[in-house]
Design a protein around this motif. Structure first.
Motif, PDB file in Angstrom:
ATOM      1  N   UNK A 100      19.843   5.072 -12.542  1.00 15.47           N
ATOM      2  CA  UNK A 100      18.410   5.610 -12.700  1.00 15.47           C
ATOM      3  C   UNK A 100      17.640   4.686 -11.787  1.00 15.47           C
ATOM      4  N   UNK A 101      17.884   4.063 -10.693  1.00 11.53           N
ATOM      5  CA  UNK A 101      16.950   3.419  -9.876  1.00 11.53           C
ATOM      6  C   UNK A 101      16.847   4.200  -8.628  1.00 11.53           C
ATOM      7  N   UNK A 102      15.661   4.715  -8.223  1.00 13.83           N
ATOM      8  CA  UNK A 102      15.549   5.596  -7.033  1.00 13.83           C
ATOM      9  C   UNK A 102      14.498   4.867  -6.014  1.00 13.83           C
ATOM     10  N   UNK A 103      14.813   4.874  -4.684  1.00 11.76           N
ATOM     11  CA  UNK A 103      13.961   4.428  -3.687  1.00 11.76           C
ATOM     12  C   UNK A 103      13.072   5.476  -3.128  1.00 11.76           C
ATOM     13  N   UNK A 104      12.008   5.460  -3.117  1.00  9.36           N
ATOM     14  CA  UNK A 104      11.093   6.561  -2.801  1.00  9.36           C
ATOM     15  C   UNK A 104      10.387   6.253  -1.456  1.00  9.36           C
ATOM     16  N   UNK A 105      10.497   7.110  -0.580  1.00 12.02           N
ATOM     17  CA  UNK A 105       9.942   7.137   0.890  1.00 12.02           C
ATOM     18  C   UNK A 105       8.876   8.320   1.100  1.00 12.02           C
ATOM     19  N   UNK A 106       7.722   8.100   1.267  1.00 15.38           N
ATOM     20  CA  UNK A 106       6.653   9.022   1.225  1.00 15.38           C
ATOM     21  C   UNK A 106       6.392   9.502   2.764  1.00 15.38           C
ATOM     22  N   UNK A 107       6.227  10.623   3.068  1.00 15.21           N
ATOM     23  CA  UNK A 107       6.080  11.259   4.423  1.00 15.21           C
ATOM     24  C   UNK A 107       4.712  11.901   4.401  1.00 15.21           C
ATOM     25  N   UNK A 108       4.042  12.075   5.487  1.00 19.17           N
ATOM     26  CA  UNK A 108       2.838  12.573   5.465  1.00 19.17           C
ATOM     27  C   UNK A 108       3.079  14.187   6.209  1.00 19.17           C
ATOM     28  N   UNK A 109       2.058  14.936   6.030  1.00 21.45           N
ATOM     29  CA  UNK A 109       2.395  16.414   6.444  1.00 21.45           C
ATOM     30  C   UNK A 109       2.673  16.665   7.763  1.00 21.45           C
ATOM     31  N   UNK A 110       2.618  15.431   8.681  1.00 18.90           N
ATOM     32  CA  UNK A 110       3.127  15.352  10.007  1.00 18.90           C
ATOM     33  C   UNK A 110       4.744  15.358  10.021  1.00 18.90           C
ATOM     34  N   UNK A 111       5.310  14.949   8.818  1.00 23.87           N
ATOM     35  CA  UNK A 111       6.519  14.771   8.856  1.00 23.87           C
ATOM     36  C   UNK A 111       7.098  13.333   9.279  1.00 23.87           C
ATOM     37  N   UNK A 112       5.838  12.429   9.570  1.00 23.17           N
ATOM     38  CA  UNK A 112       6.107  11.164   9.776  1.00 23.17           C
ATOM     39  C   UNK A 112       5.939  10.318   8.491  1.00 23.17           C
ATOM     40  N   UNK A 113       6.966   9.333   8.472  1.00 24.15           N
ATOM     41  CA  UNK A 113       6.844   8.218   7.302  1.00 24.15           C
ATOM     42  C   UNK A 113       5.247   7.665   7.214  1.00 24.15           C
ATOM     43  N   UNK A 114       4.831   7.643   6.118  1.00 22.98           N
ATOM     44  CA  UNK A 114       3.312   7.038   5.743  1.00 22.98           C
ATOM     45  C   UNK A 114       3.705   5.517   6.034  1.00 22.98           C
ATOM     46  N   UNK A 115       2.952   4.792   6.713  1.00 23.92           N
ATOM     47  CA  UNK A 115       2.870   3.435   6.841  1.00 23.92           C
ATOM     48  C   UNK A 115       1.670   3.100   5.888  1.00 23.92           C
ATOM     49  N   UNK A 116       2.137   1.706   5.143  1.00 25.26           N
ATOM     50  CA  UNK A 116       1.320   1.154   4.486  1.00 25.26           C
ATOM     51  C   UNK A 116       0.688  -0.210   4.598  1.00 25.26           C
ATOM     52  N   UNK A 117      -0.398  -0.607   4.543  1.00 22.97           N
ATOM     53  CA  UNK A 117      -0.809  -2.040   5.023  1.00 22.97           C
ATOM     54  C   UNK A 117      -0.659  -3.092   3.518  1.00 22.97           C
ATOM     55  N   UNK A 118      -0.437  -4.315   3.682  1.00 25.28           N
ATOM     56  CA  UNK A 118      -0.102  -5.224   2.833  1.00 25.28           C
ATOM     57  C   UNK A 118      -1.221  -6.026   2.687  1.00 25.28           C
ATOM     58  N   UNK A 119      -1.671  -6.614   1.411  1.00 26.58           N
ATOM     59  CA  UNK A 119      -0.909  -6.485   0.331  1.00 26.58           C
ATOM     60  C   UNK A 119      -1.122  -5.138  -0.522  1.00 26.58           C
ATOM     61  N   UNK A 120      -2.324  -4.597  -0.279  1.00 25.01           N
ATOM     62  CA  UNK A 120      -2.721  -3.313  -1.129  1.00 25.01           C
ATOM     63  C   UNK A 120      -1.873  -2.136  -0.583  1.00 25.01           C
ATOM     64  N   UNK A 121      -1.556  -1.024  -1.426  1.00 28.02           N
ATOM     65  CA  UNK A 121      -0.940   0.086  -1.053  1.00 28.02           C
ATOM     66  C   UNK A 121      -1.900   1.206  -0.922  1.00 28.02           C
ATOM     67  N   UNK A 122      -2.388   1.259   0.340  1.00 30.52           N
ATOM     68  CA  UNK A 122      -3.126   2.290   0.798  1.00 30.52           C
ATOM     69  C   UNK A 122      -2.759   2.828   2.350  1.00 30.52           C
ATOM     70  N   UNK A 123      -2.770   4.060   2.557  1.00 30.14           N
ATOM     71  CA  UNK A 123      -2.482   4.626   3.789  1.00 30.14           C
ATOM     72  C   UNK A 123      -3.221   4.036   4.814  1.00 30.14           C
ATOM     73  N   UNK A 124      -2.874   3.896   6.046  1.00 24.97           N
ATOM     74  CA  UNK A 124      -3.313   3.424   7.048  1.00 24.97           C
ATOM     75  C   UNK A 124      -4.203   4.435   7.688  1.00 24.97           C
ATOM     76  N   UNK A 125      -5.526   4.134   7.909  1.00 24.79           N
ATOM     77  CA  UNK A 125      -6.352   5.112   8.416  1.00 24.79           C
ATOM     78  C   UNK A 125      -7.286   4.366   9.365  1.00 24.79           C
ATOM     79  N   UNK A 126      -7.544   4.762  10.504  1.00 24.92           N
ATOM     80  CA  UNK A 126      -8.408   4.050  11.153  1.00 24.92           C
ATOM     81  C   UNK A 126     -10.021   4.177  10.677  1.00 24.92           C
ATOM     82  N   UNK A 127     -10.220   5.472  10.225  1.00 24.61           N
ATOM     83  CA  UNK A 127     -11.520   5.531   9.604  1.00 24.61           C
ATOM     84  C   UNK A 127     -11.318   6.852   8.539  1.00 24.61           C
TER      85      UNK A 127
END
Length: 261
Positions: A100-127
């Protein structure tokens, strides 16, 4: 286009030890997400009921425990979605690593994997102001008829012209049922009718979902006007219920009017 929407709910891998399934996130997704029936029956059914799922991702070292109630992930799921800034139109792929351990990979509506910044979990957005605004407040009622099945062509209401997620440059749409499975269909605009239509995919959607003439679907339109729109079978929402009530009220009124004449 990415093939992410064109696969079955369960993605067959080289090794059956790590089966996958994916889920498009529809309106109301934070309250719970349903496990595809095929995946559930093959890999989950019979597992210890009270054993929580453990979700992890590449965005953090944290592990989220989520409670499963039947085929639905409930308690703890909302916290996972908020931590990963998941939104309507995103897609998440669950890879079962065992126990019951699952690795979850999120993709955006463009069907590209969402890239996250570290150490905080937020979507990378220029603005934040430049982030796409998704329209998911437009619902419409579609009826399965002998004609639209035979012609493989279903017209949207004229009011759909005002929906920001749709435009005449769109060439295709994804029809998504309640289980999250999707069908690709051609999307076009009829000058003579002044309305959008779906073709080359509508008939298959109806057949695969075992529809019969007279069946009604409330579709929720999801998109940002630039990516391929999603036409999602609407979950139980106030807006969807109101559309159905109006529809049957018109039918009842028509019958009453006929009976008085």
């Amino acid at each position: 286009m990415s093939s992410a929407f064109q696969v079955n709910d369960e993605i067959k891998m080289e090794t059956p030890r790590e089966p996958h399934f994916f889920k498009p996130l529809l309106p109301g997704f934070q309250s719970g997400v349903a496990i595809p029936l095929d995946f559930y029956s093959k890999h989950i059914q019979g597992a210890e009921i009270n054993k929580p799922w453990k979700l992890r991702s590449d965005a953090s070292d944290q592990i989220w425990e989520v409670i499963r109630e039947g085929r639905t992930l409930t308690k703890g799921w909302k916290e996972f979605t908020e931590a990963h800034d998941l939104r309507i139109g995103d897609i998440v792929i669950f890879k079962h690593e065992g126990d019951m351990v699952f690795h979850v990979t999120p993709f955006g509506p463009s069907c590209c994997e969402i890239q996250y910044t570290h150490p905080h979990i937020v979507k990378e957005e220029a603005d934040a102001d430049d982030a796409p605004t998704f329209s998911y407040d437009y619902c419409f009622l579609a009826e399965v008829t002998p004609t639209n099945q035979k012609d493989d062509k279903m017209f949207l209401p004229v009011e759909a012209m005002r929906c920001g997620a749709l435009n005449q440059q769109c060439k295709e749409v994804k029809l998504v049922n309640k289980e999250g499975k999707s069908w690709t269909a051609r999307f076009g605009f009829s000058e003579s009718d002044g309305a959008y239509y779906i073709s080359r995919g509508w008939k298959k959607f109806c057949r695969d979902n075992r529809c019969t003439n007279g069946d009604l679907f409330v579709f929720n339109v999801v998109g940002d006007g630039t990516t391929t729109p999603l036409l999602c079978v609407c979950p139980e929402r106030k807006e969807c219920t109101e559309l159905l009530i109006k529809h049957f009220s018109r039918i009842d009124g028509s019958i009453a009017s006929t009976s008085r004449n």
